[in-house]
Write an enzyme that holds these catalytic residues in place. Structure first.
Site, mmCIF file in Angstrom:
data_model
loop_
_atom_site.group_PDB
_atom_site.id
_atom_site.type_symbol
_atom_site.label_atom_id
_atom_site.label_comp_id
_atom_site.label_asym_id
_atom_site.label_seq_id
_atom_site.Cartn_x
_atom_site.Cartn_y
_atom_site.Cartn_z
ATOM 1 N N LYS A 49 -5.039 -11.031 -6.967
ATOM 2 C CA LYS A 49 -6.316 -11.201 -6.284
ATOM 3 C C LYS A 49 -7.290 -10.112 -6.732
ATOM 4 C CE LYS A 49 -5.433 -8.275 -2.299
ATOM 5 N NZ LYS A 49 -5.263 -8.069 -0.883
ATOM 6 N N LYS A 92 0.823 -1.212 0.000
ATOM 7 C CA LYS A 92 0.000 0.000 0.000
ATOM 8 C C LYS A 92 0.852 1.255 0.000
ATOM 9 C CE LYS A 92 -4.209 -1.702 2.245
ATOM 10 N NZ LYS A 92 -5.086 -1.533 3.395
ATOM 11 N N LYS A 95 -10.080 -3.789 -5.003
ATOM 12 C CA LYS A 95 -10.441 -2.459 -5.498
ATOM 13 C C LYS A 95 -9.230 -1.725 -6.024
ATOM 14 C CE LYS A 95 -14.782 -2.003 -4.263
ATOM 15 N NZ LYS A 95 -15.935 -1.495 -4.937
HETATM 16 P P1 TYM Z 1 -10.713 -5.750 3.780
HETATM 17 O O1 TYM Z 1 -11.736 -4.724 4.079
HETATM 18 O O2 TYM Z 1 -9.643 -5.417 2.803
HETATM 19 O O3 TYM Z 1 -11.423 -7.065 3.250
HETATM 20 C C1 TYM Z 1 -12.501 -7.676 3.938
HETATM 21 C C2 TYM Z 1 -12.358 -9.193 3.855
HETATM 22 O O4 TYM Z 1 -12.388 -9.628 2.481
HETATM 23 C C3 TYM Z 1 -11.305 -10.515 2.252
HETATM 24 N N1 TYM Z 1 -10.892 -10.419 0.840
HETATM 25 C C4 TYM Z 1 -10.746 -11.464 0.011
HETATM 26 N N2 TYM Z 1 -10.917 -12.786 0.187
HETATM 27 C C5 TYM Z 1 -10.707 -13.600 -0.875
HETATM 28 N N3 TYM Z 1 -10.342 -13.148 -2.103
HETATM 29 C C6 TYM Z 1 -10.157 -11.837 -2.334
HETATM 30 N N4 TYM Z 1 -9.809 -11.408 -3.548
HETATM 31 C C7 TYM Z 1 -10.355 -10.924 -1.247
HETATM 32 N N5 TYM Z 1 -10.262 -9.582 -1.124
HETATM 33 C C8 TYM Z 1 -10.588 -9.294 0.155
HETATM 34 C C9 TYM Z 1 -10.206 -10.048 3.200
HETATM 35 O O5 TYM Z 1 -9.263 -11.047 3.429
HETATM 36 C C10 TYM Z 1 -11.012 -9.685 4.427
HETATM 37 O O6 TYM Z 1 -11.241 -10.815 5.228
HETATM 38 N N6 TYM Z 1 -7.546 -5.561 7.626
HETATM 39 C C11 TYM Z 1 -8.844 -6.048 7.230
HETATM 40 C C12 TYM Z 1 -10.004 -5.542 8.087
HETATM 41 C C13 TYM Z 1 -9.865 -5.768 9.542
HETATM 42 C C14 TYM Z 1 -10.008 -6.996 10.234
HETATM 43 C C15 TYM Z 1 -9.873 -6.692 11.609
HETATM 44 C C16 TYM Z 1 -10.246 -8.310 9.830
HETATM 45 C C17 TYM Z 1 -9.634 -4.809 10.484
HETATM 46 N N7 TYM Z 1 -9.650 -5.363 11.722
HETATM 47 C C18 TYM Z 1 -9.947 -7.684 12.580
HETATM 48 C C19 TYM Z 1 -10.309 -9.295 10.803
HETATM 49 C C20 TYM Z 1 -10.159 -8.982 12.171
HETATM 50 C C21 TYM Z 1 -9.113 -5.587 5.799
HETATM 51 O O7 TYM Z 1 -8.577 -4.602 5.371
HETATM 52 O O8 TYM Z 1 -10.070 -6.285 5.129
#
Ligand code: TYM
Length: 332
Positions: free
Chosen positions: A195, A112, A198
């Site tokens: 993957k 990022k 966005k």
């Molecule tokens: P975020 O908002 O980027 O994504 C939300 C969830 O979607 C999953 N994901 C995917 N899974 C499979 N294939 C893909 N192409 C794909 N793109 C996204 C992510 O793995 C995620 O589970 N850091 C985290 C948010 C967070 C969090 C937490 C998660 C903050 N605190 C505590 C668990 C526990 C994030 O940015 O997810």
């Protein structure tokens, strides 16, 4: 009941198919068997530049989508991260327990910050994973349902929980990642080597759940496959086809083997046309339900207020135990 906790960023507006299949779908299932806490992580959203009006609108939109996906406020605790101040408070303690080098090794930060230009990346983006550690540990979660891209952050959570427990006495449960293989990573439809996301996907490779269903159908029908014609799950040699098979299998509840079998001797076009229909049948009611929740912001906000109250009760207890262990003088 074992406990699960997970979060999703509100930044992007519409969830994409990777978010749904990789994470949210599991959240819905786990609320039946687990004591489940799910949140919209708005604190994480400000680690990159954002617009205040969009942030609050997108936070509601994220909550509406989670409800539309099937989260039931009677069965799980759904809340907004900034409504529970303990997240930021525990994050500070965790910041002080994390090595600078350790934080520097987080690959999501590297990706990022490279995209923004290293000098422009905020310190918040650097400490982002440590806030995530606090999110998880506050709730004493047993498991964390996420996609593969979050595995490193769960590893960090485990390390810091063990470190704290070792130094100050048993305080945190050490959580495990919950990452089902088939949907751990959903790939870009145009470039199955990356993957679906966005930030990295091309518009044609990214399925936004809230897009016009016709646009979505078109994207599925024009997904990249390969020059061979056999419909077979083989991630190494047929990443595009395998990705389509994973999506197909998960959305229909059929095993990949069953899907392969039913397309024996058929061409890619048939698979893609059918999958386009399956995806449209999923997103159409999803969009409608999301809109219904958005049309009634009072109900939505009251669901979130109740969720925050339940979440706070748990978070406050963990935080006060942590403060005591650290040696902070109790306020009288
Ligand atoms: P975020 O908002 O980027 O994504 C939300 C969830 O979607 C999953 N994901 C995917 N899974 C499979 N294939 C893909 N192409 C794909 N793109 C996204 C992510 O793995 C995620 O589970 N850091 C985290 C948010 C967070 C969090 C937490 C998660 C903050 N605190 C505590 C668990 C526990 C994030 O940015 O997810």
């Amino acid at each position: 009941r074992p406990r699960v906790l997970s979060g999703i960023q509100p930044t992007a507006g519409s969830f994409h198919l990777g978010n749904y299949l990789g994470a949210v779908r599991q959240w819905v299932a786990l609320q039946e068997t687990h004591d489940a806490f799910y949140m919209v992580v708005d604190l994480h959203a400000i680690t990159v530049p954002q617009d205040p009006k969009e942030l609050s609108a997108n936070t509601r939109l994220a909550a509406a989508q989670l409800l539309a996906a099937g989260l039931d406020p009677e069965r799980c605790t759904l809340f907004v991260q900034s409504h529970v101040p303990e997240h930021a408070q525990l994050a500070w303690v965790m910041n002080c327990l994390t090595g600078f080098g350790e934080a520097s090794r987080m690959t999501q930060f590297k990706d990022k910050s490279a995209r923004q230009g290293a000098d422009r990346a905020s310190v918040g983006l650097f400490t982002y994973p440590i806030l995530q550690v606090a999110d998880i540990l506050l709730y004493q979660a047993d498991e964390v349902p996420v996609g593969e891209d979050q595995r490193q952050h769960i590893e960090l959570t485990r390390d810091l929980a063990e470190r704290f427990n070792g130094r100050f006495g048993e305080t945190f449960r050490v959580p495990k990642p919950y990452i089902p293989k088939e949907t751990a990573k959903i790939y870009d439809l145009q470039d199955p080597s990356i993957k679906m996301s966005k930030s990295a996907s091309t518009p044609k490779g990214l399925i936004n759940l809230l897009d016009e269903p016709r646009t979505t159908a078109k994207k599925v029908r024009s997904a990249v496959t390969d020059t061979d014609t056999v419909i077979r799950y083989d991630t190494e040699n047929k990443p595009g086809v395998s990705n389509l098979l994973s999506i197909y299998s998960t959305l229909t509840g059929k095993s990949v083997a069953e899907v392969e079998q039913s397309y024996e001797g058929k061409l890619y076009g048939a698979l893609k046309t059918d999958l386009a229909e399956i995806v449209v049948d999923f997103v159409t009611p999803f969009r409608d339900r999301t809109q219904q929740y958005l049309d009634d912001p009072e109900t939505l906000d009251s669901i979130l207020a109740k969720g925050a109250e339940k979440a706070r009760a748990v978070a406050a207890e963990t935080l006060s135990r942590t403060y005591e262990r650290v040696g902070f003088l109790p306020a009288k």
